[in-house]
Design a protein around this motif. Structure first.
Motif, PDB file in Angstrom:
ATOM      1  N   LYS A 171      11.421  46.751 -52.963  1.00 44.07           N
ATOM      2  CA  LYS A 171      11.553  46.464 -54.379  1.00 44.07           C
ATOM      3  C   LYS A 171      10.198  46.645 -55.044  1.00 44.07           C
ATOM      4  O   LYS A 171       9.215  47.007 -54.396  1.00 44.07           O
ATOM      5  N   ARG A 172      10.138  46.358 -56.350  1.00 44.09           N
ATOM      6  CA  ARG A 172       8.910  46.530 -57.114  1.00 44.09           C
ATOM      7  C   ARG A 172       8.559  45.255 -57.859  1.00 44.09           C
ATOM      8  O   ARG A 172       9.442  44.536 -58.338  1.00 44.09           O
ATOM      9  N   TYR A 173       7.249  45.015 -57.947  1.00 41.18           N
ATOM     10  CA  TYR A 173       6.730  43.901 -58.724  1.00 41.18           C
ATOM     11  C   TYR A 173       5.784  44.438 -59.796  1.00 41.18           C
ATOM     12  O   TYR A 173       5.286  45.570 -59.703  1.00 41.18           O
ATOM     13  N   LEU A 174       5.514  43.582 -60.780  1.00 36.49           N
ATOM     14  CA  LEU A 174       4.619  43.953 -61.874  1.00 36.49           C
ATOM     15  C   LEU A 174       3.244  43.339 -61.630  1.00 36.49           C
ATOM     16  O   LEU A 174       3.127  42.141 -61.325  1.00 36.49           O
ATOM     17  N   ASN A 212      11.403  36.355 -59.633  1.00 31.18           N
ATOM     18  CA  ASN A 212      11.916  37.370 -60.554  1.00 31.18           C
ATOM     19  C   ASN A 212      11.130  37.429 -61.865  1.00 31.18           C
ATOM     20  O   ASN A 212      11.330  38.343 -62.660  1.00 31.18           O
ATOM     21  N   ASP A 213      10.231  36.441 -62.094  1.00 26.21           N
ATOM     22  CA  ASP A 213       9.392  36.517 -63.287  1.00 26.21           C
ATOM     23  C   ASP A 213       8.499  37.749 -63.259  1.00 26.21           C
ATOM     24  O   ASP A 213       8.161  38.297 -64.322  1.00 26.21           O
ATOM     25  N   THR A 240       9.194  40.408 -61.032  1.00 21.43           N
ATOM     26  CA  THR A 240       9.932  41.523 -60.437  1.00 21.43           C
ATOM     27  C   THR A 240      10.190  42.595 -61.494  1.00 21.43           C
ATOM     28  O   THR A 240      10.422  42.277 -62.667  1.00 21.43           O
ATOM     29  N   HIS A 241      10.147  43.849 -61.083  1.00 24.15           N
ATOM     30  CA  HIS A 241      10.445  44.942 -62.010  1.00 24.15           C
ATOM     31  C   HIS A 241      11.854  44.742 -62.583  1.00 24.15           C
ATOM     32  O   HIS A 241      12.788  44.385 -61.843  1.00 24.15           O
ATOM     33  N   PRO A 242      12.011  44.966 -63.895  1.00 23.49           N
ATOM     34  CA  PRO A 242      13.329  44.726 -64.522  1.00 23.49           C
ATOM     35  C   PRO A 242      14.490  45.427 -63.840  1.00 23.49           C
ATOM     36  O   PRO A 242      15.605  44.887 -63.803  1.00 23.49           O
ATOM     37  N   ASP A 243      14.251  46.608 -63.293  1.00 20.63           N
ATOM     38  CA  ASP A 243      15.354  47.340 -62.651  1.00 20.63           C
ATOM     39  C   ASP A 243      15.684  46.797 -61.272  1.00 20.63           C
ATOM     40  O   ASP A 243      16.690  47.201 -60.671  1.00 20.63           O
ATOM     41  N   ASP A 244      14.836  45.881 -60.731  1.00 20.66           N
ATOM     42  CA  ASP A 244      15.050  45.385 -59.369  1.00 20.66           C
ATOM     43  C   ASP A 244      15.423  43.908 -59.326  1.00 20.66           C
ATOM     44  O   ASP A 244      15.415  43.294 -58.261  1.00 20.66           O
ATOM     45  N   LEU A 245      15.752  43.317 -60.474  1.00 20.94           N
ATOM     46  CA  LEU A 245      16.041  41.882 -60.519  1.00 20.94           C
ATOM     47  C   LEU A 245      17.195  41.496 -59.599  1.00 20.94           C
ATOM     48  O   LEU A 245      17.181  40.429 -58.970  1.00 20.94           O
TER      49      LEU A 245
END
Length: 333
Positions: free
Chosen positions: A114-117, A85-86, A88-93
């Motif tokens: 989901k989305r990652y940064l 989750n470090d 992970t996109h904030p909206d997908d935590l």
């Protein structure tokens, strides 16, 4: 940008059910098969185009393959030991936490989108499948995730949806009639201008037979031409015809048609844009009449007489006689 993601889906293997009969039993320790299997798995791990990661019970990456590093644009050393989750996109935590909770409840694997940064502050869309590895007592000892980069597909879908939205917005506001029909002539789309012209609201047009309610009965060839176009894949691109309004008025339309095909290229309907030329045609007829008739009496003028006389003289099989009459004092009238 919002993402339309699926709910977490899970697969659960009932306790004590054992492995499926079609699968071979696990190889014995130290066997040649185990060594070969270990070599194959290591090769698959490092060369797979999918991201593959191993996580500890707390959700921290213990090992990551080159594909996952490439997807995130980050080196292996920058990922090991970090919680998923470090990055992970904030909206997908919540999605990742829900996946872990589902596995802790007994599911053998879970899937989600989901989305990652990425390292360059970008966003990558992925489809992720996580499997729980358990000890002899059924306790989770680690997780293994297979991750597919779906960014190109998601962006293509978003661009297509945006293009469709803009196109529909144009159709909703343009002063032209827009009509979509399926292969049977059923209305699948109608814009406000078409509804205004025919006098039917969209909810009463959609799902109805266009030729039955909006085409005059004496223009039955319109249905035949539509069916022929669907059957042959060739359609008359432009034509003029009449529509019948709800109040029984006939109006003249100039149509442009396009065949709609399915992914296999088979025609499944038509998309048409139409212009109401009723008033334009009436104005052209009035202009032509004024050019050949006297505006005061409505009688044919010299121009029309010369035209008809020329036509009559050109017919050599029929004799022609011309009589000129003059009315005294006609101008005073």
């Amino acid at each position: 940008m919002a993402v339309n993601r699926a709910h977490v889906s899970a697969v659960t293997v009932p306790p004590g059910s054992g492995a499926p009969a079609a699968l071979a039993p696990p190889p014995a320790a130290g066997s040649a098969r185990l060594q070969l299997l270990g070599f194959d798995l290591a090769t698959a791990f490092y060369e797979s185009p999918l991201g593959i990661v191993m996580l500890d019970r707390d959700g921290r990456w213990q090992e990551v393959n080159p594909a996952w590093c490439a997807i995130l644009g980050r080196p292996r050393t920058a990922l090991l030991g970090r919680h998923f989750n470090d990055l992970t996109h904030p909206d997908d935590l919540a999605i990742g936490l829900e996946m872990v909770a589902t596995l802790e409840d007994g599911a053998s694997s879970v899937q989600c989108e989901k989305r990652y940064l990425t390292a360059d502050a970008g966003v990558v869309h992925v489809a992720e499948s996580i499997t729980a590895s358990r000890d002899a007592r059924g306790r989770i000892v680690r997780y293994v995730a297979h991750i597919r980069d779906e960014t190109a597909r998601i962006r293509a879908e978003q661009e297509l949806a945006e293009s469709a939205r803009l196109f529909r917005e144009v159709l909703e506001n343009v002063a032209l009639a827009a009509l979509n029909m399926d292969a049977n002539g059923t209305v699948t789309y109608c814009n406000p201008e078409l509804c205004r012209l025919v006098g039917w609201p969209a909810e009463e047009l959609l799902g109805r037979d266009w030729f039955e309610i909006c085409v005059p009965a004496d223009e039955g060839e319109a249905r035949a031409l539509h069916g022929e176009g669907i059957a042959t894949g060739r359609i008359e691109r432009h034509h003029e015809g009449h529509i019948l309004t709800r109040g029984g008025e006939r109006r003249t339309m100039r149509w442009s048609h396009t065949l709609v095909t399915n992914p296999a290229g088979r025609p499944v309907g038509t998309a048409s844009i139409g212009e109401d030329i009723t008033e334009k045609m009436a104005a052209q007829r009035a202009l032509a009449h004024r050019a050949t008739h006297d505006p005061l009496t409505g009688l044919a003028n010299r121009t029309l007489m010369d035209e008809r006389l020329a036509q009559a003289v050109a017919d050599r099989e029929r004799p022609v006689a011309v009589i000129l009459c003059d009315l005294d004092g006609f101008k005073k009238v």
